[in-house]
Design an enzyme around this catalytic site. Structure first.
Site, PDB file in Angstrom:
ATOM      1  N   ASP A   1     -17.953 -24.931  -0.698  1.00 20.04           N
ATOM      2  CA  ASP A   1     -18.684 -24.099  -1.656  1.00 20.04           C
ATOM      3  C   ASP A   1     -18.028 -22.723  -1.761  1.00 20.04           C
ATOM      4  O   ASP A   1     -17.315 -22.293  -0.851  1.00 20.04           O
ATOM      5  CB  ASP A   1     -20.133 -23.888  -1.204  1.00 20.04           C
ATOM      6  CG  ASP A   1     -20.886 -25.188  -1.119  1.00 20.04           C
ATOM      7  OD1 ASP A   1     -20.465 -26.165  -1.763  1.00 20.04           O
ATOM      8  OD2 ASP A   1     -21.896 -25.219  -0.395  1.00 20.04           O
TER       9      ASP A   1
HETATM   10  N1  URA Z   1     -21.910 -28.230   3.212  1.00 22.12           N
HETATM   11  C1  URA Z   1     -22.281 -27.207   2.422  1.00 22.12           C
HETATM   12  O1  URA Z   1     -23.456 -26.942   2.217  1.00 22.12           O
HETATM   13  N2  URA Z   1     -21.286 -26.456   1.876  1.00 22.12           N
HETATM   14  C2  URA Z   1     -19.974 -26.675   2.087  1.00 22.12           C
HETATM   15  O2  URA Z   1     -19.133 -25.942   1.559  1.00 22.12           O
HETATM   16  C3  URA Z   1     -19.619 -27.742   2.910  1.00 22.12           C
HETATM   17  C4  URA Z   1     -20.588 -28.511   3.472  1.00 22.12           C
END
Ligand code: URA
Length: 234
Positions: free
Chosen positions: A102
């Site tokens: 993310d």
């Molecule tokens: N889980 C999440 O919530 N975000 C990420 O970037 C990776 C795994």
């Protein structure tokens, strides 16, 4: 493979430059000058030099990046900077992130141009292990950990696969996942009434994030790390 293609694939020269270098007698194959850039060579066994410098043949590139906040895991985005923009322009061609993090997640990211291996590493059958350090807004109880480890219902009624959670402190833990659903860790923590305040990927397929890399820095994977990646995808 044609010599000029070999030189473009290894990012040594463009096709035009390759022809010109060959005509000038600057290219040798196994010690003999080759003046015709269309000549065929065997990249794995022939030794090619340009201006007396050996050209190392690597079929694919594998890069470790320490992703900072605020970059999206994509090759192109209209509004946000992408992780590719952290690499020098001349090595970006063909590279893409192997899996997603993310925008506000930081840490270990592999970039490659090896589509087959990336596909195998991320396929649900083999999904490589990924470790994340998270901090959360409320204390984690033992029963939260048991729930997270045995599976939590997230978006779309999906029950997450069993995973490992190692508590680090009252409000932080390392979680090891073998799947990658959208915002998975945030959703899982939401499922136990908590909220992620910090998320960092600390390893991918058994390869730890190099502590020598600061946020935004990158390096090529070593041959040993490439072997680990290939084994994880086999
Ligand atoms: N889980 C999440 O919530 N975000 C990420 O970037 C990776 C795994």
């Amino acid at each position: 493979m044609r010599l000029d293609k070999f030189l473009t694939e290894t990012k040594t020269a463009s096709r035009k430059e390759a022809s010109s270098l060959a005509r000038q007698g600057k290219i040798t194959v196994n010690g003999c000058v080759v003046k015709d850039a269309s000549r065929h060579i065997i990249p794995e066994t022939d030794s090619v030099c340009v201006s007396d410098r050996p050209v190392i043949y690597k079929k694919h590139e594998y890069i470790m990046l320490n992703k900072p906040e605020g970059y999206v895991s994509a090759t192109d985005d209209r509004n946000m900077p992408t992780v590719l923009e952290l690499l020098p322009e001349k090595i970006r061609t063909g590279l893409f992130p192997c899996g997603r993090l993310d925008r506000y997640t930081v840490g270990m990211m592999i970039l490659t141009d090896d589509g087959d291996l990336a596909h195998r590493l991320l396929s649900p059958k083999r999904h490589a292990e990924k470790e994340y350090l998270f901090k959360c807004e409320r204390p984690l109880s033992d029963s939260d950990i048991i729930k997270l480890e045995s599976g939590v219902y997230i978006e779309g009624g999906y029950l997450t696969k069993p995973c490992k959670v190692r508590k680090q402190s009252e409000q932080s833990a390392v979680i090891t996942l073998t799947e990658g659903k959208y915002h998975q860790i945030k959703q899982m923590l939401g499922g136990v009434g908590n909220r992620v305040s910090y998320l960092e990927r600390i390893s991918f397929a058994g390869i730890p994030l190099d502590p020598a890399l600061s946020r935004g820095e990158w390096r090529y994977l070593t041959d040993d790390e490439i072997d680990i990646l290939k084994k994880a995808g086999s």
